[in-house]
Write a protein that holds these residues in place. Structure first.
Motif, PDB file in Angstrom:
ATOM      1  N   GLN A 706       0.823  -1.205   0.000  1.00  0.00           N
ATOM      2  CA  GLN A 706       0.000   0.000   0.000  1.00  0.00           C
ATOM      3  C   GLN A 706       0.858   1.257   0.000  1.00  0.00           C
ATOM      4  OE1 GLN A 706      -2.859  -0.338   3.222  1.00  0.00           O
ATOM      5  NE2 GLN A 706      -4.379  -1.107   1.780  1.00  0.00           N
ATOM      6  N   GLU A 707       1.957   1.215   0.762  1.00  0.00           N
ATOM      7  CA  GLU A 707       2.832   2.383   0.784  1.00  0.00           C
ATOM      8  C   GLU A 707       3.467   2.611  -0.586  1.00  0.00           C
ATOM      9  OE1 GLU A 707       4.153   2.063   5.494  1.00  0.00           O
ATOM     10  OE2 GLU A 707       5.520   1.421   3.912  1.00  0.00           O
ATOM     11  N   ALA A 708       3.691   1.536  -1.344  1.00  0.00           N
ATOM     12  CA  ALA A 708       4.227   1.661  -2.694  1.00  0.00           C
ATOM     13  C   ALA A 708       3.146   1.992  -3.714  1.00  0.00           C
ATOM     14  CB  ALA A 708       4.932   0.372  -3.098  1.00  0.00           C
ATOM     15  N   LEU A 709       1.886   2.185  -3.226  1.00  0.00           N
ATOM     16  CA  LEU A 709       0.748   2.549  -4.098  1.00  0.00           C
ATOM     17  C   LEU A 709       0.526   1.493  -5.175  1.00  0.00           C
ATOM     18  CD1 LEU A 709       1.389   6.389  -4.488  1.00  0.00           C
ATOM     19  CD2 LEU A 709      -0.098   5.214  -2.864  1.00  0.00           C
ATOM     20  N   ILE A 710       0.610   0.228  -4.761  1.00  0.00           N
ATOM     21  CA  ILE A 710       0.314  -0.885  -5.662  1.00  0.00           C
ATOM     22  C   ILE A 710      -1.137  -1.292  -5.437  1.00  0.00           C
ATOM     23  CG2 ILE A 710       0.894  -3.259  -6.276  1.00  0.00           C
ATOM     24  CD1 ILE A 710       3.716  -2.721  -5.156  1.00  0.00           C
TER      25      ILE A 710
END
Length: 897
Positions: A706-710
């Motif tokens: 989620q932090e990598a916006l995947i």
């Protein structure tokens, strides 16, 4: 009941069956022991006192035990008194044969009661044989005073010893192990009296080193208050190394019969205490359920508005903070509530089972606090929670898109505004009015080049307008600034079009006046302008920002960039051709001595401008390569995160499903006992708890994703939400299954059901559980009952269904099936039994007093009854009389009987 009444009762009621085993042990009369003077003295005194305690009821007594029974008359009278039966009429003569006949009648009567008289003949009794006479009296005592004593399936001597041990167990310095030396210090006798009549002896003042004082205290109190005659001498007992066992047993048996009535009251009090303790525990569980349910529902009520708040933040940082708050809610705040919900269901099932086992009405929680209400509220919470997470991710994607578009709008608008700077002033000039022919033609060509440039910028203006429109559609927070800037650009563009057309008209009016034109300048301008536009577009593309979500997308950009680089050789040729025109101009000027002003009249572009922009293009190409490669690395890292998450999720997801199936198999397995099933389930539960670290690790990987916006993962069908829901269902299922087995154990133990019966019930249930889901349809349930021998009509089956399916769910669970079968086969305490127990404590009165409750019951249970019993209404009733009948009915949810 007085002591005299107690003795009469035990002498007139006895068991008709013989105890051959015990009597056989007494057949071998230990004649040698009677030769001991100390023992003979103790037996003489004890047996004489015992006989007189019964003969005085007939108005007579004996003085010398071996002399007064010689004629058989008092012996027959003694047997009539203690048995309550009539013996044959005695012979009245005084001859020896008359006496022998009377004694034989007595001995025959004793033998008729199942007593074997070994080596005891009438002649020996008539002759005054002390040993035979004492042996005969001991046989009578055994048969009529001791044989009928029974305590927990033990009888006679063992039963009397067990009774003494239980009654004296709480007392210090008392350890009853036999009927001789255990009684020498007198404390055991005092303890027996104090246990039943604490008002007669102050046990705390007795000393172990004063055995004669203790014994005399017990003898005097027993004779004065319990109507038990003194049968022993304290000095004889203390001074004898081993007191006579038969004398002690005879004397102690009198205490057993004297206190037999108190035993009945104690049993009744114990039953009431048990019933009240069950009721108090049930009330505590109900209050605990109400409290837990209220707290959980209140938490859900407070949490749902927070999750329903869909007011979007204007910045990406603020929205990411919302996402972090939501993760904190998932990790920290929600798990304890999941445990509370599970515990609440377990407590509710346990409470209902205990109420059912104790024959109490089922517990109905307050309105809105049913387990189904809590389940519905929890379902609503999870629905809102799922919608909130989807909304958060959608908003983050939207803001990411908005930030990208806003930056792109600013870049394109800046380029366009830089290009339009001064264009309006240029178009408003009237330099053609004073220009020469060549200058006019130059101005005309210059204007044509401008129009070409203006047309080339039309696409950029349209792109700016399209970006602004998309920002408005996506509700960009600073849309007003965007719209104002876009409107200014559009207004300026329209004005440029109008001014361009006006200048063209003016130049065309004077075009005929000009004939000379410098073709080379014109050609340079025509070639340089589109090439310059191409370089502007190339620079814009090379500096253009991009956003991708997969390796395929970045590979597409790299392919496009490679295609662009492939066009650079052709572009360089175009540059060289354009620069060749300028070189030709310089060559002609040098050849013909033309003085150039140094300015191309048809364009503002200089060869240096072309060269500088070309160098800029060459500089930006490797920078673009670097940016694309960095993005490739980032996407590869994202792909590794996807694969890492998918590898774990594809293991954990099936593992959870497998455990769910295994738990289902264990819950329906009949291969072992319930305890074995419980141990298996506990092992499963521990394995599941130990597996929690894998879930936590997967949560960590999910957070990195989620932090990598995947936002997608093609390598697995499992999302973190699937895993969370499956994990919570697994925890709930194992806890609920353990609770069901615990309730089955409670049911088995409370109802006295054997493991074989439970296995038979399980086998029958599994046979008709066609879907193998732990539930039967009504038709299958009917077939199951018929197979077990029930003759079912429609009305009877409808009644049974109301018991096993009170909520009309259309299915019958195994727990409901077990409850029905145990209810049909086992006995439980009833309101009538509790009323009978209270009636005993109340001495057969229809009411009971506060004093009686406090005397017969422990303080806590006594106060519990007093606080809940209503006042008894009736004529001539003393103050403080309480109605125990309505109280007993209320305990079981019944109306007054």
């Amino acid at each position: 009941m007085t002591a005299v009444e107690t003795q009469v009762q035990y002498t007139t009621t006895y068991v008709t069956t013989t105890s051959e085993e015990y009597m056989t042990q007494e057949d071998d009369w230990d004649r040698d022991l009677l030769l001991d003077p100390a023992w003979e003295k103790q037996q003489r005194k004890t047996f004489t006192a015992w006989c007189n305690s019964h003969l005085r009821k007939a108005g007579t007594q004996i003085e010398n035990i071996e002399e007064d029974f010689r004629n058989g008359l008092k012996l027959m009278l003694l047997l009539e008194v203690i048995s309550g039966e009539r013996l044959p009429k005695p012979d009245k003569g005084k001859m020896r044969f008359h006496k022998i006949a009377n004694v034989n009648k007595a001995l025959d009567f004793i033998a008729s009661k199942g007593v074997k008289l070994v080596s005891i003949g009438a002649e020996e009794i008539v002759d005054g044989n002390v040993k035979m006479t004492l042996g005969m009296i001991w046989t009578i005592i055994l048969r009529f005073a001791i044989q009928d004593i029974s305590v927990e399936e033990t009888s006679a001597k063992e039963g009397l010893l067990l009774w003494c041990q239980r009654k004296t167990a709480p007392y210090r310095n008392v350890n009853v192990q036999n009927f001789h030396i255990s009684w020498k210090d007198g404390l055991a006798l005092c303890a027996l009296i104090h246990r039943h009549r604490p008002d007669l002896i102050d046990y705390s003042k007795l000393r172990k080193d004063d055995p004669i004082g203790n014994l005399n205290t017990a003898f005097e109190v027993a004779e004065k208050y319990l109507d038990i005659p003194k049968m022993l001498d304290a000095e004889d007992i203390v001074n004898t190394p081993k007191p006579d066992e038969k004398a002690i047993m005879t004397y102690v048996s009198c205490f057993y019969h004297a206190f037999a009535g108190a035993e009945q009251a104690e049993t009744a009090a114990n039953r009431i205490c048990k019933v009240l303790a069950v009721n108090q525990e049930n009330e505590r569980l109900m209050e605990e359920y109400e409290k837990l349910a209220s707290e959980l529902l209140e938490w859900i009520r407070r949490t749902i508005p927070w999750l329903e708040n869909r007011v979007a933040e204007q910045t990406m940082r603020a929205m990411q903070q919302k996402l972090e708050d939501f993760r904190d809610y998932r990790r920290v705040h929600k798990p304890p509530r999941v445990q509370e919900k599970c515990q609440l269901e377990i407590n509710f099932n346990t409470l209902q089972t205990k109420l059912r086992l104790s024959n109490r009405p089922a517990f109905m929680p307050s309105e809105g606090k049913m387990v189904s209400d809590i389940a519905n509220a929890w379902k609503g919470l999870e629905q809102v929670e799922k919608g909130y997470e989807e909304w958060l991710l959608t908003e983050i994607r939207r803001l990411e898109r908005l930030d990208h578009l806003a930056e792109k709008f600013k870049q394109k608008s800046g380029l366009h505004e830089a290009w339009t700077t001064g264009k309006e002033d240029l178009l408003k000039q009237k330099d053609y009015e004073s220009a020469s022919l060549m200058e006019i033609r130059a101005l005309m060509r210059k204007h044509e080049a401008f129009e070409s440039d203006l047309a080339a910028h039309q696409d950029r203006v349209e792109q700016i307008a399209a970006i602004a429109q998309e920002l408005n559609e996506l509700d960009y927070h600073d849309a007003a600034t965007i719209n104002a800037r876009c409107q200014a650009i559009c207004d300026q563009w329209d004005n440029l079009g109008t001014l361009t057309q006006k200048r063209r008209d003016a130049l065309e009016r004077v075009e005929k006046l000009w004939e000379t034109i410098d073709q080379l300048y014109l050609e340079f301008a025509k070639r340089a302008a589109p090439f310059n536009n191409w370089m502007d577009g190339a620079i814009e593309d090379l500096q253009d920002m991009f956003i991708v979500h997969s390796i395929e997308e970045i590979q597409s950009l790299i392919t496009a960039h490679d295609q662009f680089k492939a066009t650079l050789p052709e572009a360089d040729k175009e540059r060289m051709a354009t620069m060749g025109i300028q070189n030709e101009i310089l060559k002609i000027a040098q050849t013909y001595g033309i003085k150039l002003s140094g300015i191309n009249p048809y364009t503002n572009l200089s060869p240096q401008d072309i060269t500088n922009k070309w160098e800029t293009v060459k500089h930006l190409v490797p920078l673009r390569d670097q940016m694309l490669q960095e993005e490739v690395a980032r996407q590869q890292a994202n792909e590794r995160l996807r694969r890492q998450f998918a590898a774990q999720a594809n293991i954990i997801g099936p593992w959870i499903q497998t455990k769910m199936e295994e738990i289902g198999h264990v819950s329906v397995d009949i291969a072992g006992s319930l305890e074995e099933q419980m141990n298996n389930l506990k092992q499963y539960e521990q394995n599941i708890i130990n597996y929690k670290s894998n879930i936590d690790k997967l949560e960590g990987d999910h957070q990195l994703i989620q932090e990598a916006l995947i936002f997608d993962n093609k390598h697995t069908n499992y999302t973190m939400e699937h895993i969370r829901v499956g994990w919570e269902q697994l925890l709930t299922t194992i806890a609920r299954t353990i609770n069901e087995v615990e309730n089955q154990i409670l049911t088995r133990d409370a109802k006295g059901i054997s493991q074989e019966q439970l296995n038979e019930f399980r086998a029958s249930f599994n046979h008709f559980d066609r879907k193998r889901n732990g539930m039967m349809d009504p038709d299958d349930f009917r077939a199951c009952l018929i197979s077990m021998g029930y003759d079912l009509g429609e009305v009877e089956f409808a009644r049974i269904m109301t018991l096993v399916d009170p909520n009309n769910t259309g299915v019958v669970t195994f727990q409901a099936f077990i409850d029905f079968m145990t209810r049909e086969t086992a006995e439980t305490d009833t309101a009538e039994q509790v009323m009978a127990s209270f009636k005993i404590l109340a001495s057969d009165k229809a009411y009971i007093t506060v004093e009686e409750l406090r005397r017969e019951l422990p303080p806590e249970q006594a106060e519990y009854c007093i606080s809940r019993m209503t006042k008894y209404i009736g004529p001539d009733i003393p103050a403080g009389a309480l109605d125990y009948i309505s109280f007993s009915s209320a305990l079981y949810g019944e109306s007054d009987l």
